[in-house]
Design an enzyme around this catalytic site. Structure first.
Site, PDB file in Angstrom:
ATOM      1  N   HIS A   1      46.558  11.886 -74.856  1.00 16.88           N
ATOM      2  CA  HIS A   1      45.429  12.535 -74.488  1.00 16.88           C
ATOM      3  C   HIS A   1      44.011  11.713 -74.782  1.00 16.88           C
ATOM      4  O   HIS A   1      43.714  11.408 -75.575  1.00 16.88           O
ATOM      5  CB  HIS A   1      45.202  13.718 -75.090  1.00 16.88           C
ATOM      6  CG  HIS A   1      46.208  14.813 -74.877  1.00 16.88           C
ATOM      7  ND1 HIS A   1      46.219  16.103 -75.305  1.00 16.88           N
ATOM      8  CD2 HIS A   1      47.377  14.868 -73.980  1.00 16.88           C
ATOM      9  CE1 HIS A   1      47.472  16.784 -74.686  1.00 16.88           C
ATOM     10  NE2 HIS A   1      47.986  15.898 -73.999  1.00 16.88           N
TER      11      HIS A   1
ATOM     12  N   ASP B   1      48.604  14.291 -67.567  1.00 15.57           N
ATOM     13  CA  ASP B   1      47.584  13.035 -67.395  1.00 15.57           C
ATOM     14  C   ASP B   1      46.508  13.690 -66.435  1.00 15.57           C
ATOM     15  O   ASP B   1      45.810  12.756 -65.800  1.00 15.57           O
ATOM     16  CB  ASP B   1      48.047  11.807 -66.767  1.00 15.57           C
ATOM     17  CG  ASP B   1      49.345  11.159 -67.431  1.00 15.57           C
ATOM     18  OD1 ASP B   1      49.342  11.103 -68.668  1.00 15.57           O
ATOM     19  OD2 ASP B   1      50.263  10.755 -66.878  1.00 15.57           O
TER      20      ASP B   1
HETATM   21  P1  GDP Z   1      45.715  14.126 -70.381  1.00 15.86           P
HETATM   22  O1  GDP Z   1      46.780  13.446 -70.955  1.00 15.86           O
HETATM   23  O2  GDP Z   1      45.702  15.282 -69.454  1.00 15.86           O
HETATM   24  O3  GDP Z   1      44.556  14.338 -71.535  1.00 15.86           O
HETATM   25  O4  GDP Z   1      44.919  13.004 -69.488  1.00 15.86           O
HETATM   26  P2  GDP Z   1      44.884  11.601 -69.908  1.00 15.86           P
HETATM   27  O5  GDP Z   1      44.136  11.021 -70.891  1.00 15.86           O
HETATM   28  O6  GDP Z   1      46.337  10.987 -69.734  1.00 15.86           O
HETATM   29  O7  GDP Z   1      44.331  10.875 -68.359  1.00 15.86           O
HETATM   30  C1  GDP Z   1      43.153  11.320 -68.028  1.00 15.86           C
HETATM   31  C2  GDP Z   1      42.225   9.853 -67.909  1.00 15.86           C
HETATM   32  O8  GDP Z   1      41.201  10.183 -67.167  1.00 15.86           O
HETATM   33  C3  GDP Z   1      41.481   9.342 -69.283  1.00 15.86           C
HETATM   34  O9  GDP Z   1      41.718   8.105 -69.033  1.00 15.86           O
HETATM   35  C4  GDP Z   1      40.175   9.928 -68.978  1.00 15.86           C
HETATM   36  O10 GDP Z   1      39.344   9.159 -69.877  1.00 15.86           O
HETATM   37  C5  GDP Z   1      39.910   9.969 -67.640  1.00 15.86           C
HETATM   38  N1  GDP Z   1      39.127  10.931 -67.093  1.00 15.86           N
HETATM   39  C6  GDP Z   1      39.121  12.433 -67.375  1.00 15.86           C
HETATM   40  N2  GDP Z   1      38.247  12.933 -66.820  1.00 15.86           N
HETATM   41  C7  GDP Z   1      37.594  11.990 -65.627  1.00 15.86           C
HETATM   42  C8  GDP Z   1      36.761  12.069 -64.790  1.00 15.86           C
HETATM   43  O11 GDP Z   1      36.294  13.133 -64.414  1.00 15.86           O
HETATM   44  N3  GDP Z   1      36.408  11.021 -64.212  1.00 15.86           N
HETATM   45  C9  GDP Z   1      37.000   9.815 -64.553  1.00 15.86           C
HETATM   46  N4  GDP Z   1      36.700   8.893 -63.898  1.00 15.86           N
HETATM   47  N5  GDP Z   1      37.629   9.576 -65.549  1.00 15.86           N
HETATM   48  C10 GDP Z   1      38.288  10.832 -66.151  1.00 15.86           C
END
Ligand code: GDP
Length: 424
Positions: free
Chosen positions: A41, A13
């Site tokens: 993701h 995440d």
């Molecule tokens: P992944 O599984 O590694 O792709 O991550 P997730 O999707 O589970 O969690 C990342 C969350 O953080 C998602 O809701 C993204 O839209 C959000 N996100 C990613 N980068 C940023 C950022 O720089 N700032 C903010 N506020 N949200 C972010």
């Protein structure tokens, strides 16, 4: 052109999906090489907001070929539903931009059920499964008791194979767990309704990627979860059932000879963890609730509130080493803007001694965090697009982490949207 892997450094995440979505523009192929529908993701782009489970995050790019390698847990039912959801937002998905390895093993109808049965048996000793059937699937794969996607082209042999597996599996479902046995009719229904419908995407992706390499094409590998959930190097037994490390990408993609030139490790500006197991930096109560709210820390797949806490340098440096990361993307810096001072876990106290080495899993529950505080910046940074535009305190925070984890931070993400990024 060079190849790249985007991997998680911590508990997952971290924001891998947004990084793959941003960077795939420069690549010809986007490949998922492990894990399954338990991923979530999150990608936000011109088509809308998505939580991708199995589809590679390159699916939105017109010229990118997306591959599900032999290392993934291929759940036809979930995949078809996901394809429909993404298509409904105007994204084209067909056999030209989605390829499934004929050597990918299929997640069968009983795998998900077995996950639930085993978690119920474990009761308060449970590992925190997402109940997507991933652990039973990989156990069966290593016992050679599932079927390959390529077998879908040979229905008669496939049915014989499945009937043998069913006989064995029913012993476990019925005699061990006392649940209702599955029938061959149900399996045939599942083949018609789901499994045969993915056939159009199934091909020899090993050859595809070898040819791509020979023709100078570039490949991006997209990992699921993070270093601390790796089956071999993570916090055992609170890991996933596959290897989340970049080193597994060549095997799980079907192209063992592929060279990965750049490994981008994704790190969140604070820590989050879904599921059970030791989480040294964990916050509770009001301060946890505030951070969880600020970061929207609820599971993309399960909706579960994520456990939260300050960034953990000890675990992160270990994660960087395990991944052999060449560059870091630090995400969600904007979320910390509300804090007057920013906590950083620099060391652990174990048995009265201070250490910055990540300990063996059995020792981890005894570790206590040593926290240092840095000045907060107290303003919104989400519109910054150059490192120099960040307030001094935010730059110092990034530089401090960079120095302590021993890896260059090449990207700082300040928002979930594709362009909310600072490239250093
Ligand atoms: P992944 O599984 O590694 O792709 O991550 P997730 O999707 O589970 O969690 C990342 C969350 O953080 C998602 O809701 C993204 O839209 C959000 N996100 C990613 N980068 C940023 C950022 O720089 N700032 C903010 N506020 N949200 C972010």
């Amino acid at each position: 052109m060079s190849n790249c892997a985007i991997v998680g450094i911590n508990w997952g995440d971290e924001g891998k999906g947004r990084m793959v979505d941003l960077l795939t523009e420069k690549y010809d192929f986007a490949v998922r090489f492990q894990g399954g529908g338990n991923a979530g993701h999150t990608v936000i782009n011109e088509y809308g907001k998505f939580a991708l489970h199995l589809l590679p995050s390159g699916i939105f790019r017109k010229n990118v070929v997306n591959v599900l390698g032999n290392g993934v847990a291929l759940d036809p039912e979930n995949l078809l539903a996901e394809i429909e959801t993404v298509r409904a937002k105007g994204v084209e998905i067909d056999e030209h931009n989605l390829k499934i390895s004929d050597r990918a093993s299929l997640l069968l109808p009983w795998h998900r059920e077995l996950d639930g049965l085993e978690e119920a048996r474990l009761a308060d000793k449970k590992y925190g499964s997402t109940k997507q059937g991933i652990a039973p699937f990989y156990s069966d794969k290593y016992q050679k008791k599932t079927v390959l996607a390529g077998e879908l082209f040979y229905p008669d042999e496939l049915k014989r194979h499945l009937s043998d597996l069913l006989e064995w599996k029913n012993l476990i479902i019925n005699r061990v767990y006392g649940a209702r046995p599955h029938t061959m009719e149900e399996i045939e229904e599942w083949l018609e309704n789901y499994a045969y419908k993915i056939r159009r995407y199934v091909t020899d992706t090993g050859r595809l990627l070898r040819d791509a390499q020979n023709n100078g094409k570039s490949i991006m590998f997209e990992a699921q979860l993070g270093s601390l959930r790796d089956l071999d190097f993570g916090i055992v037994p609170y890991t996933t059932s596959s290897n989340t490390t970049a080193a597994y990408a060549p095997i799980g993609s079907g192209c063992p000879s592929v060279k990965i030139d750049e490994i981008i490790g994704v790190v969140k500006a604070y820590s989050t963890c879904v599921g059970e197991g030791p989480f040294t930096c964990e916050w509770f109560g009001e301060e946890a609730e505030r951070l969880r709210e600020a970061g929207g820390e609820y599971g993309a797949k399960t909706g579960r509130p994520r456990r939260v806490g300050p960034i953990d340098i000890v675990a992160t440096r270990y994660g960087v080493q395990v991944q052999a990361a060449t560059c870091i993307a630090l995400t969600k810096l904007d979320v910390l803007s509300y804090m007057d001072r920013i906590p950083v876990c620099t060391h652990y106290m174990i048995d009265g001694g201070q250490t910055d080495e990540f300990p063996f899993p059995a020792v981890l529950p005894d570790a206590k965090p040593v926290i240092e505080y840095m000045d907060g910046w107290g303003c919104d940074v989400s519109s910054c697009r150059r490192f120099e535009e960040l307030p001094d305190e935010a730059r110092k925070y990034v530089e401090f982490i960079e120095e302590r984890i021993g890896c260059h931070i090449g990207y700082v993400s300040v928002g979930p949207e594709r362009d909310s990024i600072i490239v250093r």
